[in-house]
Design a protein around this motif. Structure first.
Motif, PDB file in Angstrom:
ATOM      1  N   PRO A  85      15.400  40.002  32.054  1.00  0.00           N
ATOM      2  CA  PRO A  85      15.287  39.326  30.793  1.00  0.00           C
ATOM      3  C   PRO A  85      15.985  40.581  29.812  1.00  0.00           C
ATOM      4  CG  PRO A  85      13.737  38.089  31.966  1.00  0.00           C
ATOM      5  CD  PRO A  85      14.195  39.725  32.936  1.00  0.00           C
ATOM      6  N   GLN A  86      15.640  41.410  29.588  1.00  0.00           N
ATOM      7  CA  GLN A  86      15.014  42.280  28.746  1.00  0.00           C
ATOM      8  C   GLN A  86      16.342  43.138  29.244  1.00  0.00           C
ATOM      9  OE1 GLN A  86      13.311  41.483  26.172  1.00  0.00           O
ATOM     10  NE2 GLN A  86      11.770  40.036  27.185  1.00  0.00           N
ATOM     11  N   LEU A  87      17.018  43.231  29.586  1.00  0.00           N
ATOM     12  CA  LEU A  87      18.046  44.486  30.217  1.00  0.00           C
ATOM     13  C   LEU A  87      19.229  43.435  29.449  1.00  0.00           C
ATOM     14  CD1 LEU A  87      18.709  47.066  30.575  1.00  0.00           C
ATOM     15  CD2 LEU A  87      19.030  46.628  33.210  1.00  0.00           C
ATOM     16  N   LEU A  88      19.602  42.890  30.316  1.00  0.00           N
ATOM     17  CA  LEU A  88      20.416  41.191  30.231  1.00  0.00           C
ATOM     18  C   LEU A  88      20.542  41.338  28.549  1.00  0.00           C
ATOM     19  CD1 LEU A  88      19.992  38.602  32.328  1.00  0.00           C
ATOM     20  CD2 LEU A  88      22.350  40.475  31.973  1.00  0.00           C
ATOM     21  N   ALA A  89      19.050  40.892  27.669  1.00  0.00           N
ATOM     22  CA  ALA A  89      19.038  40.756  26.443  1.00  0.00           C
ATOM     23  C   ALA A  89      20.102  42.145  25.464  1.00  0.00           C
ATOM     24  CB  ALA A  89      17.653  40.607  25.462  1.00  0.00           C
ATOM     25  N   ARG A  90      19.568  43.372  26.050  1.00  0.00           N
ATOM     26  CA  ARG A  90      20.189  44.372  25.665  1.00  0.00           C
ATOM     27  C   ARG A  90      21.455  44.581  25.454  1.00  0.00           C
ATOM     28  NH1 ARG A  90      17.032  49.351  28.316  1.00  0.00           N
ATOM     29  NH2 ARG A  90      17.908  50.491  26.623  1.00  0.00           N
ATOM     30  N   HIS A  91      22.138  44.196  26.586  1.00  0.00           N
ATOM     31  CA  HIS A  91      23.646  43.858  26.681  1.00  0.00           C
ATOM     32  C   HIS A  91      24.033  42.704  26.170  1.00  0.00           C
ATOM     33  CE1 HIS A  91      22.730  46.217  30.480  1.00  0.00           C
ATOM     34  NE2 HIS A  91      24.235  46.713  30.666  1.00  0.00           N
ATOM     35  N   ALA A  92      23.127  41.693  26.023  1.00  0.00           N
ATOM     36  CA  ALA A  92      23.790  40.247  25.216  1.00  0.00           C
ATOM     37  C   ALA A  92      24.138  41.463  23.461  1.00  0.00           C
ATOM     38  CB  ALA A  92      22.720  39.514  24.686  1.00  0.00           C
ATOM     39  N   ILE A  93      22.739  42.262  22.929  1.00  0.00           N
ATOM     40  CA  ILE A  93      23.269  42.252  22.029  1.00  0.00           C
ATOM     41  C   ILE A  93      24.116  43.616  21.224  1.00  0.00           C
ATOM     42  CG2 ILE A  93      21.960  43.847  19.715  1.00  0.00           C
ATOM     43  CD1 ILE A  93      19.777  42.818  20.331  1.00  0.00           C
ATOM     44  N   LYS A  94      24.221  44.324  22.232  1.00  0.00           N
ATOM     45  CA  LYS A  94      25.676  45.483  22.489  1.00  0.00           C
ATOM     46  C   LYS A  94      26.821  44.533  22.819  1.00  0.00           C
ATOM     47  CE  LYS A  94      26.965  49.025  24.359  1.00  0.00           C
ATOM     48  NZ  LYS A  94      26.500  51.469  24.793  1.00  0.00           N
ATOM     49  N   ALA A  95      27.086  43.454  23.125  1.00  0.00           N
ATOM     50  CA  ALA A  95      27.919  43.207  23.778  1.00  0.00           C
ATOM     51  C   ALA A  95      28.481  42.324  21.853  1.00  0.00           C
ATOM     52  CB  ALA A  95      28.486  41.368  24.462  1.00  0.00           C
ATOM     53  N   ALA A  96      27.252  42.020  21.568  1.00  0.00           N
ATOM     54  CA  ALA A  96      27.764  41.359  19.713  1.00  0.00           C
ATOM     55  C   ALA A  96      27.698  43.049  18.896  1.00  0.00           C
ATOM     56  CB  ALA A  96      26.238  40.568  19.651  1.00  0.00           C
ATOM     57  N   GLN A  97      27.232  43.424  18.565  1.00  0.00           N
ATOM     58  CA  GLN A  97      27.612  44.420  18.180  1.00  0.00           C
ATOM     59  C   GLN A  97      28.603  45.161  18.903  1.00  0.00           C
ATOM     60  OE1 GLN A  97      24.472  47.216  19.859  1.00  0.00           O
ATOM     61  NE2 GLN A  97      22.690  46.873  17.561  1.00  0.00           N
TER      62      GLN A  97
END
Ligand code: FMN
Length: 341
Positions: A85-97
């Motif tokens: 979950p946490q690593l996916l969340a970091r990827h989600a933010i990065k994709a958005a950025q």
């Protein structure tokens, strides 16, 4: 929680399904140019042990550099696959950025390797983990303009946990859900169980997009009727017949099926564009792969398939495709030129 209302999304929509190794940015661009498709989804970025560099995101979706739209202006959703979950969340933010407007989570991939690493459909056995993943990613996106969506199958081996998974995705904070109407065990074997989609749609607070086994305008109409879902995602049917979404949107029952020449013309535009940066070996294998998928559709293309199957060089393949594309066809006039601009 992100807003669950999607007031600015026009209905009904047709989406081009994500297909790893098939629907790359060139395919998304071209099918978008033909018309009828409202959004596309990238092949998945696999999230394993550490945050991927930006170049990996751009490789999955060059469209990030153009406001997450194909050059034909069709929105492209960015798909992630993983189980942390946490690593996916970091990827989600990065994709958005990096420019993604929609981040999609893959809970449907049946591939053995992916499932062994606890990604894709295997997660449908653990709804709590799905909830944690969706919640972590939705929270991560809360301060960004991007929203979260998910894609799942009916279950892993059976449908026992279907409502738990639906609830996990709803309550976790996803804004929409695509359901491929088969279990992981059913693979891609027909039929797709569209009647399940009706039950899920009724039980879901967020919109459910129907997916699975739409190959024709008639399939599209029946899938909408049985599922009650306004929006449909189409995968293999749109690769087999890239004019399918155009015909669906036209709503003109007198429109004919494409011809072999119409399909050859699609391949030619795609391959000529790829030729600018891809080696001949890639062009040849991609041409054969796409024709193999076209052969599974409703347009009879066996003579063309047989001729290309034995080609040893990209040059011969281009000659055969060019000759074929000059034959009679109704839809090829819709195609853009193959310039690479
Ligand atoms: C070759 C191939 C690759 C696929 N790759 C993905 C993927 O990367 N992500 C995903 O969510 N689904 C993937 N899928 C599943 C499709 O998106 C879709 O759910 C499935 O093909 C059913 O739709 P269809 O009957 O319209 O093809 C893939 C399917 C195929 C055949």
């Amino acid at each position: 929680m992100p807003s669950l209302t999607l007031t600015n999304i026009p209905y009904p929509r047709i989406a081009l399904a994500p297909m790893e190794g098939v629907v790359d940015s060139g395919v998304r661009r071209l099918i978008g140019e033909i018309g009828g498709v409202d959004f596309c989804v990238t092949e998945f970025l696999r999230v394993t042990t550490e945050l991927q560099p930006s170049k990996t995101f751009y490789k999955v979706s060059p469209e990030l550099l153009q406001h997450s739209k194909t050059s034909s202006g069709i929105p492209v959703h960015f798909q992630l696959l993983g189980s942390d979950p946490q690593l996916l969340a970091r990827h989600a933010i990065k994709a958005a950025q990096l420019g993604a407007n929609v981040v999609d989570l893959n809970f449907g991939c049946p591939a053995k390797l992916v499932n062994r690493h606890k990604g894709g459909a295997v997660l449908l056995q653990t709804p709590e983990l799905i909830h944690n993943i969706v919640q972590a990613c939705a929270q991560a996106l809360i301060d960004t303009p991007a929203r979260l969506t998910a894609k799942m199958r009916l279950g892993y081996e059976d449908t026992e946990l279907i409502y738990e998974n639906l609830a996990a995705i709803n309550e976790g904070g996803a804004t929409e859900l695509v359901v491929h109407a088969r279990t992981k065990t059913e693979g891609y074997k027909p039929p797709a169980h569209w009647s399940w989609l009706a039950k899920l749609r009724e039980a879901s607070r967020i919109p459910v997009i129907a997916n699975g086994e739409v190959w024709s305008v008639e399939d599209y109409d029946r899938c909408r009727e049985v599922s009650g879902c306004p929006d449909i995602m189409i995968g293999r049917g749109l690769i087999a017949d890239p004019y399918l979404a155009y015909r669906i949107k036209k709503q003109d029952p007198t429109l004919p099926l494409p011809t072999q020449a119409d399909l050859a013309a699609v391949l030619l535009v795609y391959l000529k564009r790829e030729q600018a940066h891809a080696p001949d070996k890639f062009l040849l294998s991609r041409g054969k792969q796409w024709l193999g998928m076209m052969r599974k559709g409703l347009v009879p293309i066996t003579p063309l398939f047989d001729a290309i199957k034995v080609c040893q060089s990209a040059e011969t393949m281009f000659d055969i495709l060019t000759a074929c594309s000059l034959q009679e066809g109704f839809y090829k006039a819709l195609l853009p030129s193959s310039d690479t601009e």
